[in-house]
Scaffold this motif. Structure first.
Motif, PDB file in Angstrom:
ATOM      1  N   LEU A 102      36.947  30.712  20.561  1.00 35.94           N
ATOM      2  CA  LEU A 102      38.272  31.483  20.600  1.00 35.94           C
ATOM      3  C   LEU A 102      38.833  31.424  18.905  1.00 35.94           C
ATOM      4  O   LEU A 102      39.435  32.408  18.696  1.00 35.94           O
ATOM      5  CB  LEU A 102      39.267  30.389  21.242  1.00 35.94           C
ATOM      6  CG  LEU A 102      40.566  30.951  21.462  1.00 35.94           C
ATOM      7  CD1 LEU A 102      40.806  32.373  22.012  1.00 35.94           C
ATOM      8  CD2 LEU A 102      41.607  29.920  22.044  1.00 35.94           C
ATOM      9  N   ARG A 103      38.395  30.506  18.056  1.00 34.97           N
ATOM     10  CA  ARG A 103      38.932  30.587  16.663  1.00 34.97           C
ATOM     11  C   ARG A 103      38.186  31.767  16.297  1.00 34.97           C
ATOM     12  O   ARG A 103      38.607  32.428  15.372  1.00 34.97           O
ATOM     13  CB  ARG A 103      38.806  29.291  16.059  1.00 34.97           C
ATOM     14  CG  ARG A 103      39.298  29.330  14.547  1.00 34.97           C
ATOM     15  CD  ARG A 103      38.475  28.297  13.772  1.00 34.97           C
ATOM     16  NE  ARG A 103      37.160  28.783  13.445  1.00 34.97           N
ATOM     17  CZ  ARG A 103      36.229  28.052  13.080  1.00 34.97           C
ATOM     18  NH1 ARG A 103      36.560  26.637  12.531  1.00 34.97           N
ATOM     19  NH2 ARG A 103      35.048  28.256  12.774  1.00 34.97           N
ATOM     20  N   ARG A 104      36.852  31.589  16.184  1.00 34.93           N
ATOM     21  CA  ARG A 104      35.958  32.805  15.678  1.00 34.93           C
ATOM     22  C   ARG A 104      36.373  34.099  16.204  1.00 34.93           C
ATOM     23  O   ARG A 104      36.348  35.284  15.198  1.00 34.93           O
ATOM     24  CB  ARG A 104      34.398  32.496  15.830  1.00 34.93           C
ATOM     25  CG  ARG A 104      34.103  31.317  15.457  1.00 34.93           C
ATOM     26  CD  ARG A 104      32.714  30.806  15.996  1.00 34.93           C
ATOM     27  NE  ARG A 104      31.593  31.794  15.977  1.00 34.93           N
ATOM     28  CZ  ARG A 104      30.736  31.636  16.992  1.00 34.93           C
ATOM     29  NH1 ARG A 104      30.435  30.521  17.726  1.00 34.93           N
ATOM     30  NH2 ARG A 104      29.947  32.767  17.067  1.00 34.93           N
ATOM     31  N   ALA A 105      36.562  34.407  17.259  1.00 36.31           N
ATOM     32  CA  ALA A 105      37.149  35.846  17.897  1.00 36.31           C
ATOM     33  C   ALA A 105      38.280  36.123  17.223  1.00 36.31           C
ATOM     34  O   ALA A 105      38.552  37.227  16.943  1.00 36.31           O
ATOM     35  CB  ALA A 105      37.000  35.424  19.432  1.00 36.31           C
ATOM     36  N   ALA A 106      39.203  35.386  17.226  1.00 34.42           N
ATOM     37  CA  ALA A 106      40.464  35.473  16.579  1.00 34.42           C
ATOM     38  C   ALA A 106      40.373  35.908  15.228  1.00 34.42           C
ATOM     39  O   ALA A 106      40.863  36.873  14.601  1.00 34.42           O
ATOM     40  CB  ALA A 106      41.399  34.503  16.764  1.00 34.42           C
ATOM     41  N   GLN A 107      39.416  35.187  14.403  1.00 37.56           N
ATOM     42  CA  GLN A 107      39.244  35.563  12.977  1.00 37.56           C
ATOM     43  C   GLN A 107      38.464  36.934  12.973  1.00 37.56           C
ATOM     44  O   GLN A 107      39.033  37.679  12.079  1.00 37.56           O
ATOM     45  CB  GLN A 107      38.112  34.408  12.450  1.00 37.56           C
ATOM     46  CG  GLN A 107      38.920  33.327  12.101  1.00 37.56           C
ATOM     47  CD  GLN A 107      38.037  32.177  11.645  1.00 37.56           C
ATOM     48  OE1 GLN A 107      36.866  32.050  12.324  1.00 37.56           O
ATOM     49  NE2 GLN A 107      38.004  31.681  10.333  1.00 37.56           N
ATOM     50  N   ALA A 108      37.597  37.148  13.813  1.00 32.42           N
ATOM     51  CA  ALA A 108      37.068  38.920  13.729  1.00 32.42           C
ATOM     52  C   ALA A 108      38.013  39.783  13.988  1.00 32.42           C
ATOM     53  O   ALA A 108      37.967  40.804  13.421  1.00 32.42           O
ATOM     54  CB  ALA A 108      35.902  38.480  14.775  1.00 32.42           C
ATOM     55  N   TRP A 109      38.977  39.512  15.120  1.00 33.52           N
ATOM     56  CA  TRP A 109      39.881  40.330  15.299  1.00 33.52           C
ATOM     57  C   TRP A 109      40.788  40.738  14.114  1.00 33.52           C
ATOM     58  O   TRP A 109      41.219  41.911  13.974  1.00 33.52           O
ATOM     59  CB  TRP A 109      40.713  39.778  16.712  1.00 33.52           C
ATOM     60  CG  TRP A 109      41.741  40.876  17.412  1.00 33.52           C
ATOM     61  CD1 TRP A 109      43.016  41.410  17.080  1.00 33.52           C
ATOM     62  CD2 TRP A 109      41.096  41.896  18.264  1.00 33.52           C
ATOM     63  NE1 TRP A 109      43.321  42.076  17.898  1.00 33.52           N
ATOM     64  CE2 TRP A 109      42.264  42.626  18.779  1.00 33.52           C
ATOM     65  CE3 TRP A 109      40.027  42.028  19.138  1.00 33.52           C
ATOM     66  CZ2 TRP A 109      42.276  43.540  19.611  1.00 33.52           C
ATOM     67  CZ3 TRP A 109      40.168  43.067  20.076  1.00 33.52           C
ATOM     68  CH2 TRP A 109      41.124  43.685  20.315  1.00 33.52           C
ATOM     69  N   ALA A 110      41.138  39.732  13.431  1.00 35.46           N
ATOM     70  CA  ALA A 110      41.934  39.785  12.247  1.00 35.46           C
ATOM     71  C   ALA A 110      41.277  40.777  11.258  1.00 35.46           C
ATOM     72  O   ALA A 110      41.970  41.480  10.506  1.00 35.46           O
ATOM     73  CB  ALA A 110      42.512  38.506  11.634  1.00 35.46           C
ATOM     74  N   LEU A 111      39.943  40.625  11.123  1.00 37.26           N
ATOM     75  CA  LEU A 111      39.229  41.497  10.145  1.00 37.26           C
ATOM     76  C   LEU A 111      39.091  42.637  10.438  1.00 37.26           C
ATOM     77  O   LEU A 111      39.298  43.569   9.498  1.00 37.26           O
ATOM     78  CB  LEU A 111      37.781  40.727  10.220  1.00 37.26           C
ATOM     79  CG  LEU A 111      36.941  41.578   9.037  1.00 37.26           C
ATOM     80  CD1 LEU A 111      37.460  41.570   7.583  1.00 37.26           C
ATOM     81  CD2 LEU A 111      35.473  40.873   9.249  1.00 37.26           C
ATOM     82  N   ILE A 112      39.106  43.102  11.677  1.00 38.37           N
ATOM     83  CA  ILE A 112      39.037  44.426  12.148  1.00 38.37           C
ATOM     84  C   ILE A 112      40.360  44.925  11.768  1.00 38.37           C
ATOM     85  O   ILE A 112      40.310  46.420  11.412  1.00 38.37           O
ATOM     86  CB  ILE A 112      38.872  44.564  13.682  1.00 38.37           C
ATOM     87  CG1 ILE A 112      37.418  44.163  14.067  1.00 38.37           C
ATOM     88  CG2 ILE A 112      39.056  46.055  14.076  1.00 38.37           C
ATOM     89  CD1 ILE A 112      37.209  44.297  15.548  1.00 38.37           C
ATOM     90  N   ASP A 113      41.341  44.518  11.657  1.00 35.16           N
ATOM     91  CA  ASP A 113      42.850  44.622  11.349  1.00 35.16           C
ATOM     92  C   ASP A 113      42.831  44.843   9.803  1.00 35.16           C
ATOM     93  O   ASP A 113      43.805  45.412   9.143  1.00 35.16           O
ATOM     94  CB  ASP A 113      43.958  44.122  11.899  1.00 35.16           C
ATOM     95  CG  ASP A 113      44.456  44.655  13.038  1.00 35.16           C
ATOM     96  OD1 ASP A 113      43.544  45.793  13.701  1.00 35.16           O
ATOM     97  OD2 ASP A 113      44.814  43.909  13.833  1.00 35.16           O
ATOM     98  N   GLY A 114      41.705  44.515   8.912  1.00 29.65           N
ATOM     99  CA  GLY A 114      41.830  44.193   7.461  1.00 29.65           C
ATOM    100  C   GLY A 114      42.662  43.093   6.953  1.00 29.65           C
ATOM    101  O   GLY A 114      42.976  43.153   5.690  1.00 29.65           O
ATOM    102  N   ARG A 115      42.820  42.168   7.848  1.00 24.81           N
ATOM    103  CA  ARG A 115      44.001  40.925   7.178  1.00 24.81           C
ATOM    104  C   ARG A 115      43.118  40.007   6.848  1.00 24.81           C
ATOM    105  O   ARG A 115      41.679  39.771   7.327  1.00 24.81           O
ATOM    106  CB  ARG A 115      44.792  40.546   8.625  1.00 24.81           C
ATOM    107  CG  ARG A 115      46.087  41.454   8.277  1.00 24.81           C
ATOM    108  CD  ARG A 115      47.087  41.050   9.524  1.00 24.81           C
ATOM    109  NE  ARG A 115      46.635  41.437  10.825  1.00 24.81           N
ATOM    110  CZ  ARG A 115      46.122  40.501  11.464  1.00 24.81           C
ATOM    111  NH1 ARG A 115      45.910  39.299  11.532  1.00 24.81           N
ATOM    112  NH2 ARG A 115      45.747  40.938  12.835  1.00 24.81           N
ATOM    113  N   ASP A 116      43.530  38.996   5.937  1.00 20.71           N
ATOM    114  CA  ASP A 116      42.837  37.857   5.572  1.00 20.71           C
ATOM    115  C   ASP A 116      43.271  36.491   6.180  1.00 20.71           C
ATOM    116  O   ASP A 116      42.823  35.395   5.828  1.00 20.71           O
ATOM    117  CB  ASP A 116      42.826  37.729   4.076  1.00 20.71           C
ATOM    118  CG  ASP A 116      44.207  37.520   3.423  1.00 20.71           C
ATOM    119  OD1 ASP A 116      45.497  37.474   4.394  1.00 20.71           O
ATOM    120  OD2 ASP A 116      44.523  37.092   2.276  1.00 20.71           O
ATOM    121  N   HIS A 117      44.019  36.881   7.225  1.00 21.30           N
ATOM    122  CA  HIS A 117      44.657  35.660   8.150  1.00 21.30           C
ATOM    123  C   HIS A 117      44.820  35.869   9.488  1.00 21.30           C
ATOM    124  O   HIS A 117      44.949  37.068   9.680  1.00 21.30           O
ATOM    125  CB  HIS A 117      46.140  35.185   7.378  1.00 21.30           C
ATOM    126  CG  HIS A 117      47.208  36.294   7.322  1.00 21.30           C
ATOM    127  ND1 HIS A 117      47.016  37.373   6.502  1.00 21.30           N
ATOM    128  CD2 HIS A 117      48.154  36.123   8.175  1.00 21.30           C
ATOM    129  CE1 HIS A 117      48.142  37.915   6.929  1.00 21.30           C
ATOM    130  NE2 HIS A 117      48.993  37.262   7.758  1.00 21.30           N
TER     131      HIS A 117
END
Length: 319
Positions: free
Chosen positions: A265-280
């Motif tokens: 769940l944590r890794r998937a949420a991190q990847a979702w944030a990256l798709i939006d270009g965010r660092d958090h």
């Protein structure tokens, strides 16, 4: 030749990564109409370096999605059609005797690719299904006592038909848990189906005309590293732990999320944030990926039409 990934200590250009991923989504969307959220989930799964399970009836675009991901990310692709008489050696490879060398030589199977499509995985016997287990979990296969490493990137995209269809074998829990996400494509919208009926067969296009890549294997590895480095602040960790703890409460689910499920769940949420270009990571990132990550891991004890993720979202406050 694709450029080498940046050094580990170099800050990733998240805006550039988000732009490339957006181009990939748009390109795949030319073949898979009105499925942007599903495509985004599939990309997030690969960015999180996870394996993806697509469960749906035949003919809704599962293979089209697999081809689109491989094309746009420039990955070496192989497809394994799972049937009742498929053997583990058909997947992993086999040693054959070379008369010229007077020795046995290993001939690698289709598992040795960067993106492997295990098509209709639940049509094969459990013994053959289990041949994928070590490869997915350990990124290696052992044949005749010799271990062969599956070089990165290596991800499995499996499709399965609904369990109530004839000729299917249910995936065991240990195999299901190896998939970071499970998604469903569903029927096309009315407008999307009109485009299909009016414009021809996009599946034929997917086989005959490859999409232009926006990246290559080295870039994907660098993006996976960037996703793993996306910041997860303490309040967000509190939210994740609250979701995990609630799933383990006696009487709600047959079993709660395992530590592996929580990390997924944590890794998937991190990847979702990256798709939006965010660092958090934001709580909205967790909520966006929650159904795909937990619904194949949790089973409600009580009969209820709500999915486990819906129950979690309604029961656990962000804080």
């Amino acid at each position: 030749m694709s450029p080498q990934p940046p050094p580990q200590n170099a800050a990733p250009d998240r805006a550039a990564i988000a732009g490339a991923l957006d181009r990939a989504r748009q390109a795949i969307g030319q073949r898979l109409y009105d499925k942007d959220h599903v495509v985004r989930l599939a990309l997030a799964c690969l960015l999180a370096d996870g394996h993806l399970l697509i469960e749906d009836i035949p003919g809704v675009g599962k293979t089209t999605l697999a081809h689109g991901l491989a094309d746009t990310l420039g990955l070496a692709f192989s497809r394994i059609q799972f049937v009742s008489d498929l053997l583990p050696s058909d997947i992993l490879g086999v040693s054959v005797f070379d008369r010229n060398e007077a020795e046995f030589v290993f001939r690698p199977g289709p598992i040795f690719a960067e993106l492997v499509l295990a098509d209709e995985i639940n049509r094969a016997s459990p013994r053959t299904q289990s041949a994928l287990l070590e490869a997915m979990a350990e990124r290696q296969v052992t044949i005749e006592g010799v271990t062969h490493v599956l070089e990165a990137p290596f991800n499995v995209l499996a499709t399965q038909n609904p369990a109530d269809q004839n000729g299917t074998f249910a995936l065991p829990d240990s195999q299901l848990d190896r998939f970071l996400m499970r998604i469903h494509l569903g029927y096309p919208t009315r407008m999307a189906e009109r485009r299909l009926l009016a414009g021809g067969d996009t599946r034929a296009e997917a086989h005959n005309d490859r999409l232009s890549p926006v990246a290559g294997p080295n870039e994907l590895i660098a993006w996976q590293q960037a996703a793993a480095a996306t910041l997860v602040r303490d309040p967000l960790l509190d939210y994740l732990q609250a979701l995990i703890a609630y799933s383990r409460r006696t009487g709600i689910f047959e079993r709660g999320l395992s530590p592996r499920g929580g990390l997924a769940l944590r890794r998937a949420a991190q990847a979702w944030a990256l798709i939006d270009g965010r660092d958090h990571v934001l709580p909205e990132d967790v909520q966006a990926v929650l159904p795909a990550v937990v619904d194949h891991r949790l089973i409600r004890r009580e009969r209820d039409t709500d999915q486990p993720s819906t129950h979690l979202l309604h029961s656990v406050d962000v804080g």
